[in-house]
Design a protein around this motif. Structure first.
Motif, short mmCIF file in Angstrom:
data_model
loop_
_atom_site.label_atom_id
_atom_site.label_comp_id
_atom_site.label_asym_id
_atom_site.label_seq_id
_atom_site.Cartn_x
_atom_site.Cartn_y
_atom_site.Cartn_z
N VAL A 194 0.97 -0.93 -0.01
CA VAL A 194 0.21 0.40 -0.20
C VAL A 194 0.99 0.72 0.03
O VAL A 194 0.84 2.17 -0.84
CB VAL A 194 -0.82 0.10 1.34
N GLY A 195 2.01 1.52 0.67
CA GLY A 195 2.74 2.37 0.53
C GLY A 195 3.25 2.19 -0.64
O GLY A 195 3.66 3.61 -0.65
N ALA A 196 4.13 1.61 -1.06
CA ALA A 196 4.39 1.35 -2.21
C ALA A 196 3.90 2.13 -3.03
O ALA A 196 4.28 3.30 -4.12
CB ALA A 196 5.11 -0.02 -2.28
N ASP A 233 -5.95 4.20 0.40
CA ASP A 233 -6.17 3.85 2.27
C ASP A 233 -6.94 2.81 2.76
O ASP A 233 -7.07 3.01 4.08
CB ASP A 233 -6.19 5.17 2.93
N MET A 234 -6.79 1.10 2.41
CA MET A 234 -7.85 0.35 2.71
C MET A 234 -6.61 -0.29 3.53
O MET A 234 -4.56 -0.58 3.57
CB MET A 234 -7.56 -0.96 0.50
N ALA A 235 -7.01 -1.35 4.60
CA ALA A 235 -6.73 -1.74 5.41
C ALA A 235 -5.92 -2.50 4.52
O ALA A 235 -5.97 -3.41 3.43
CB ALA A 235 -7.18 -2.18 6.32
N PRO A 236 -4.60 -2.46 5.64
CA PRO A 236 -2.82 -3.58 4.62
C PRO A 236 -3.31 -5.49 4.73
O PRO A 236 -2.91 -5.67 3.65
CB PRO A 236 -1.65 -3.50 5.48
N ASP A 237 -4.18 -5.78 5.96
CA ASP A 237 -4.17 -7.20 5.90
C ASP A 237 -5.41 -7.37 4.70
O ASP A 237 -5.14 -8.15 4.24
CB ASP A 237 -4.68 -7.69 7.24
#
Length: 711
Positions: free
Chosen positions: A353-355, A525-529
């Protein structure tokens, strides 16, 4: 003095030396005083043609017919035989080529006459000695090859040849008919004896010739040719089992080639599939946890025996240790490839997500920079045609009949821009686009296609909105007609080009947001998991490839986390220390991911290695068809009970014998062979099998010798 031939009183023909001009009576009278010589005259029908080799073959074929006629005439009632004789004589009298016959003696007379005629014909043709032509006709006669010789052993061939010899004895005519029964029995007996001897000798000769041939072939086979043949056999075995030889290190693969090639040079047979399984097992598990013999050969009996012995006290401990080592080696096979370095789904999702957000920020920064360049060239903010935007947006909605699906907050923005209440310039247009994009993602998540379509029409109208044309400044000597409107002035070609470049960059960003679901989710900004579950594990190969094309530097994060996912599926989420590797769960996960996505994450050789882990696990855990594996361990319990017998029961000799036999079997045979994993070889029988069909049909021909001896 001339020589005369005269017929004597006994019916014989004699050569007589008598005076010139003597009559036959004078010659007979003169016989008393002269030396006489009886002359054997040829049979009336004898000719050199009948005595030729072709005639001999014909007689060999005829022998079975004559013998059959002799037996049949003696077997049928006289009433039937006499009727047949009468009919045959009637045909003979009518001029047909049928010999006249009356009773058994008539048949015997025909047989003996035919043989006498043939022997006299041989003399006329100058043929004497062993009658090879007639023997050839006998061998060619199907009756003398009626018993098949395709037995697996020498004794079997000899037995069948003896039976064929007896049949040949029956099919050989009897010439001394005074003792027909005795002579026929002698023919059958001698035929059986000589046939058995001939079959035994022939089979031994065939085997000897085959061994010589096989040794010659083995000697002629060079090591290079053996390696080539071995490689071809292993390639075929890999195709049959769906294996990839590239997943096996060359050092292990070359050892497998040498093992198969050595068997070929020694004229031995070996199962290349078993050799390949053992090699693949070594590549995945290492030497200390290599496949057992039953696992590599997939022999149901061996596999079941190894599985049932694992729980037996004593010798079974070694098998239990091997199976435990194999389980750990399968887990380590994934750890060594990167599973142990995986950050976890939450951390992996956060990195992805960060990338993607960093990638998006780069695009946005470029768009802002391009718009800034346009405004700098314009000398200030560039206002956009707010009425043109509103008219285009509302007109498109009405035409598509989607006005009612437009969210109220976006409708208010369009109306505010139309009225001039909300200024429309480069800065505010980007803000409006971001608001529209967020609303579109919300509509897509909710599955509301009409709302998403309506929002898309508004966004398209905004992206196509042109800058406002500003009024030209007048002064000096400029002249315009009275009452005429001031003419519009362009923002300038350079500024327009910069604006168009910025707008194209913004359009490209939104296009990627729409085409790459993972990118849009990261921007939202979706939740990472959840991101990793949906956009890595659950993504289609196409969507996954689209995501990785944006952030190729994150490939290692995806690989290691995917390996960890496979390991967790295989051991059910347990720790490495207590987890039990499940081949079915692992292979199911591999299949669920699919080759296309796997190849997007890993190199082809790495994918082959991952599949190799699944195959080796199957060789270990999936019983072959027919393997009677005692999963309840009752067999082990019975063996343990025998081994634990003591006291009075244990002192009984029978119990001790049973206990010691079981222990010896487990220690010396089953466990030792299982742990060695050496693929057995067997002496090849291909050469013998190739020669037997050509020579054995004539092995029973030795019975013909005995048949003739009994004539």
């Amino acid at each position: 003095m001339p020589t005369y031939r005269v017929t004597g009183p006994d019916g014989g023909t004699y050569e007589v030396n008598a005076p010139e001009g003597a009559t036959e009576q004078d010659a007979i009278a003169y016989v008393q005083g002269q030396q006489t010589k009886k002359v054997s005259m040829p049979a009336p029908g004898a000719t050199s043609l009948k005595g030729s080799s072709a005639g001999g073959v014909f007689m060999g074929l005829r022998d079975a017919v004559d013998a059959g006629a002799q037996l049949l005439r003696r077997a049928v009632p006289d009433s039937v035989g006499n009727a047949v004789d009468s009919f045959g004589n009637y045909l003979a009298d009518a001029g047909l080529p049928v010999a006249r016959s009356t009773g058994v003696s008539g048949v015997d007379s025909i047989v003996k006459g035919a043989n006498k005629e043939y022997e006299d014909s041989r003399k006329l043709a100058g043929r004497d000695g062993i009658d090879l032509a007639r023997i050839g006709g006998n061998i060619a006669n199907p009756i003398n090859r009626i018993v098949p010789m395709g037995a697996a052993s020498t004794a079997g061939v000899a037995g069948r040849a003896a039976l064929q010899g007896a049949v040949s004895g029956l099919a050989t005519p009897v010439l001394n008919t005074d003792s027909f029964g005795t002579n026929k029995a002698a023919q059958v007996g001698l035929g059986a004896a000589t046939g058995a001897a001939g079959g035994y000798v022939a089979d031994k000769a065939i085997k000897g010739a085959s061994r010589v041939l096989d040794k010659a072939k083995a000697a002629a086979r060079s090591p290079e040719l053996s390696r080539l043949d071995a490689d071809a056999l292993l390639q075929r075995a890999a195709q049959d089992q769906g294996a990839d030889l590239s997943a096996i290190p060359e050092s292990i693969l070359s050892s497998a080639r040498e093992q198969v090639g050595r068997a070929l040079r020694r004229n031995e047979t070996i199962d290349p599939r078993a050799v390949l399984r053992a090699a693949e097992g070594r590549a995945v598990l290492g030497d200390e946890a290599a496949l057992t013999l039953g696992q590599a050969t997939r022999d149901p009996m061996l596999y079941a025996r190894e599985a049932n012995l694992r729980g037996v006290d004593g010798a079974g401990n070694a098998l239990t240790g091997r199976f435990a080592a194999q389980n750990q080696a399968l887990i380590n096979a994934l750890n060594s490839r990167g599973a142990s370095a995986a950050p976890g789904e939450m951390a992996a999702g956060q990195r992805l997500v960060g990338a993607l957000q960093n990638y998006d920020e780069g695009l946005n920064a470029n768009i802002r920079n391009l718009y800034g360049q346009a405004e700098a060239l314009n000398g200030g903010s560039i206002p956009l045609d707010h009425r043109g935007f509103a008219d285009t947006a509302l007109g498109s909605l009405d035409k598509a009949m989607k006005t009612g699906f437009l969210p109220s907050e976006i409708r208010n923005i369009v109306n505010g821009v139309s009225k001039g209440e909300i200024p429309l310039n480069i800065s505010t247009s980007e803000q409006i686009k971001s608001t529209i994009a967020a609303a579109m993602r919300k509509a897509q998540r909710a599955g509301d296609g009409n709302e998403a379509y309506a929002l898309g029409l508004v966004r398209d109208a905004l992206e196509n909105t042109q800058p406002m044309q500003r009024a030209a400044e007048f002064g000096g000597s400029q002249v315009v007609p009275a009452g005429a409107a001031l003419p519009p002035s362009s923002i300038g070609a350079e500024t327009q080009a910069a604006f168009n470049a910025a707008r194209a960059a913004a359009r490209e960003r939104f296009s990627r947001l729409e085409s790459v679901p993972a990118y849009a989710a990261a921007a939202d900004d979706m939740a990472p998991d959840k991101f990793f579950q949906k956009h890595v594990l659950g993504a289609t190969a196409r969507d996954f490839n689209s995501m990785m094309s944006l952030i190729p530097d994150q490939a290692n994060v995806v690989r290691t986390q995917m390996l960890d996912f496979l390991k967790n599926k295989a051991i059910g989420g347990a720790s490495d220390e207590v987890g039990k590797f499940s081949q079915s769960a692992y292979n199911k996960a591999i299949k669920q991911i699919g080759d296309t996505k796997l190849l997007a994450m890993f190199e082809p050789a790495e994918v082959a290695a991952l599949k190799s882990v699944g195959r080796v696990a199957s060789y270990i855990q999936a019983p072959p068809a027919g393997a009677a594996v005692n999963n309840s361990n009752t067999a082990s319990a019975v063996m343990n009970l025998i081994g634990q017998m003591s006291g009075r029961i244990g002192s009984l000799p029978g119990v001790n014998l049973a206990r010691n036999s079981v222990q010896q079997f487990m220690n010396e045979r089953a466990v030792g062979n299982a742990l060695s994993g050496q693929i057995p070889t067997q002496a090849a029988e291909a050469g013998v099998d190739a020669l037997r069909p050509r020579l054995l049909p004539y092995a029973g021909g030795g019975g013909l010798l005995g048949a003739y001896m009994g004539q």
